[in-house]
Design a protein around this motif. Sequence first.
Motif, PDB file in Angstrom:
ATOM      1  N   TYR A  71       0.760  -1.163   0.106  1.00  0.00           N
ATOM      2  CA  TYR A  71       0.084  -0.042   0.039  1.00  0.00           C
ATOM      3  C   TYR A  71       0.803   1.291  -0.044  1.00  0.00           C
ATOM      4  O   TYR A  71       0.675   2.054  -0.959  1.00  0.00           O
ATOM      5  N   TYR A  72       1.557   1.407   0.981  1.00  0.00           N
ATOM      6  CA  TYR A  72       2.369   2.562   0.848  1.00  0.00           C
ATOM      7  C   TYR A  72       3.365   2.879   0.038  1.00  0.00           C
ATOM      8  O   TYR A  72       3.433   3.804  -0.734  1.00  0.00           O
ATOM      9  N   TYR A  73       3.884   1.855  -0.946  1.00  0.00           N
ATOM     10  CA  TYR A  73       5.062   2.169  -1.887  1.00  0.00           C
ATOM     11  C   TYR A  73       4.058   2.683  -3.185  1.00  0.00           C
ATOM     12  O   TYR A  73       4.435   3.597  -3.699  1.00  0.00           O
ATOM     13  N   GLN A  74       3.053   1.931  -3.188  1.00  0.00           N
ATOM     14  CA  GLN A  74       2.129   2.114  -4.518  1.00  0.00           C
ATOM     15  C   GLN A  74       1.869   3.536  -4.497  1.00  0.00           C
ATOM     16  O   GLN A  74       1.952   4.362  -5.431  1.00  0.00           O
ATOM     17  N   ASN A  75       1.201   3.885  -3.278  1.00  0.00           N
ATOM     18  CA  ASN A  75       0.548   5.341  -3.121  1.00  0.00           C
ATOM     19  C   ASN A  75       1.561   6.130  -3.146  1.00  0.00           C
ATOM     20  O   ASN A  75       1.268   7.491  -3.682  1.00  0.00           O
ATOM     21  N   TYR A  76       2.645   6.056  -2.581  1.00  0.00           N
ATOM     22  CA  TYR A  76       3.657   6.921  -2.265  1.00  0.00           C
ATOM     23  C   TYR A  76       3.999   7.625  -3.806  1.00  0.00           C
ATOM     24  O   TYR A  76       4.070   8.691  -4.202  1.00  0.00           O
TER      25      TYR A  76
END
Lengths: 794, 108
Positions: free
Chosen positions: A468-473
């Motif tokens: 989640y974090y990586y993609q959204n970032y």
Amino acid sequence: MFRFQSLDEDCTLEEEDEGLVEEEDEIDQFNDDTFGAGAIDDDWQEEHKRLAELDERDELAAGLGLGGGGLGGEPDLGGTQHSSSSSSSRLPPSAGCLPLPSSLPPLGFSSSSSKLPPPDVEDRPGDGDLAESLARLILEADPAIAGVGAAERPGPPPGSSGSTLPGLHGLDQPRVLQQTPSIPHQHPHHPKLPPGPSASGPPPSSMLSYQQQQHLMRRGTAPMGQVNSHSIWENSMGFGPVSVTPGLVTHMEDSPLMSIIKEVGLPKRPPQGRNDEGRDLSERVPPPRASSPVIGSPPVRAVPIGTPPKQPMSHALNHQNSPLCRGPFPPRVGPVLSQIQRAQLLNSQVAGFPRGGPGPPLLPGGGGFRPFFGGPPPPHGHRMGPPPPHGPPNHTPPIRHNTTHLHPQHRRMLTQRMQSRGGDRGRTGGDRRSRDPYSNLMTQKEKEWVTKIQMMQLQSTDPYLDDYYYQNYYEKMEKRQERERDSSKKEHTTKLITPQVAKVEHTYRPVQFAGSLGKLTVSSVNNPRKMIDAVVTTRTDDEEKREKQVWNKRRQILYTVEKMYSLLLEVQDFEKRFVQTPEEDRDALVEQHKTNTEQLCSSLREKEWDDRVSDEQCVMIMSVRKGKRLISRLLPFLPSPQAAAVVMAIARNLPALAKKDKQDQVLCWLVEPVSTVIQSLSSSSLTDLLQELQGNEGQLATVLHNKFGVTLLYLILSEGERMQSSDPNCQLMDDNRWTELVFSVTRELLSVPSSSLSPPLFTPPNLLSLFSRYVDRQRLELLQDKLQMSTLSR
Amino acid sequence: LVFSLTLACRCVFQLFYSFFKSLVGKDVVVELKNDLSICGTLHSVDQYLNIKLTDISVTDPEKYPHMLSVKNCFIRGSVVRYVQLPADEVDTQLLQDAARKEAMQQKQ
């Protein structure tokens, strides 16, 4: 050396040594299994290489040749020599060197049966003598060996061997001769032989003789500078495996011994044996389970995960390892190249692998290896291209990230960064690559195999969720960059397409055996054993209980906020998920979404049945920092009436909110969503809003004191102006409310001291035109100054 | 119960793994449990949060001269105490959201 010893001891038939020998044999076996041929050092390897050659030639010689026979008789000689004092001469002495080529082979074997039975009787006491004479033989043979040289083989047909090694034949004499004195004058080294060890009595012949042999040989080499150990070994071993087993020969057991000797004497084992074993190792399939639940067992593979990749050059391997096969026991070494062989192989194979170390990375989830994704078929669309090639030679050593799976932004950033850094230290690292001793330890295949295992665990069925974090970032970064740069640069709009594994639904069914009593545990990696047999009961009233328990208001608020957050996140993701789900599931998703939104709205209301947004609830939520954040994110998702109501509530309670926000100062988070809402308001609502903002007496002053308040005010005014200027028919001016409100605002603005007028986040440009409608020039100028001043003094 | 835990554990790992992935290429300071602090560029991270740093230097006083010649290092995840990050590279809101999502997933 050790190996040699073990070979020796293996072949012994002595009972007393059997236990010890077996243990050592097993240890060696384990050693080889564990470390492979490479565990032993080079010297030994080279020797074996030579051995292989030697043995080939040795085989040619019929019946192991003279040399073998000669040595085979050795132990006897040694034995006889030692106990010469005690033993009587068994055989007629023959003076001088009488070459007995023809007699020797029979001497070696058949003679062991025919001529030696008498000595058999005295075998035990004669053992020491045998050893000694064997040692002597070899010692005496030293000059001969030196003369012969390493290349020449003392394994030719009997006749020639006799000529090349007169010394040896000479030594055969003692066997016949028995007397010590005959020897010394032939062999000047004799006095060096210590009678010591054998004096102690009949020692275990095989070990002693061997040890003596070694010992004496070593001593023998000392004076003989020119004789290198290799040649000694060669020739001693070149005499065939028979020399290896003097102990065996000493026993003088006829047919079993001979058969053993013959067996031992056989050179290479057929390499196919090893091949088969090699294939076996890699193709062995784990035994099928009795019952394998879907989740419980990993996918059954033809080649189990734990097996290393097959070596590509197995035939080369066999040649190299053939000396090993010559052991009296079946080859146990798996298809493992020794260190050196491997390094040689790879150095030739793989060209320039700069810094193979960091190559197989720790990084990306989902894997960036093509072979890995050959299995579960994902959309390969993301193939971002191979990892960045080595830069210009200046860049050595280029730190190679595995960037195949990174977001294109990320990758670009990394390469930029590396280039900027690599330029600085390119020169110094230039020769590092060429001298890296640790490169090429693993083949590319092996590296990929290792990473494959790691990546398997990262296989993700829902990359958006798991990562989640990586993609959204990086999505956010993309958007940011799009906004900042002009959209003509197409390169920035590349999307990240992640490989996805098809989601397989596993319903876990515990393993059951028919007819068993109770639950049997079949555990595996994917289902570890059950520690507790607990049954999950969903307690629906738990939440209510918890709520009642929560006595701290703040905690309650936080709790509410968190609940709302989870709903909010669901709502936020709705769009993305909607795109991804297949058609048939979409309705369900929409339903879910509606429910979520409903719940969100209802959470803003104080009472379930009350239709309106509750002020108190809103204020309560906004009294915590998290709550403000929540509301700011929530506003866009609320339906417009609710959103408007929320904004109203905010305006109405601004002073309170401002007070509570004194510590956090985060009300400004609300600016953006609020402005969006304002812009969607109708004129009457806008007027209402302005009215709310002004509120009671004195409210405006506090509003003006607060940054957010000022900003909000400006927003409202600006919106009103926009409405007026754009749409001449707007109803803003229908009633006087708006005008009056604006009047009061201007009055307040003018009267309030500049110090208490907080600078807004931004000043909408059309305020001036707004004010120009309502105030005279003088006041306008004053306002201008004040506002500008306030903007400047920010 | 127990089986779902294994899946949940995987989820927990994913959060920080995902987080660190976004920091690859940035400069960080890793403080280990043995009080050694290493400053370097984050080269890569894996699911166990093992960290590879390149171009490292030991921060604080050079009490550890044996590290002078070391340029790159691999740090096992279990020995890390802190990782100091550049603040502007972290989106705290997103991190909070990710944590909330993980919590939700774990509850299920």
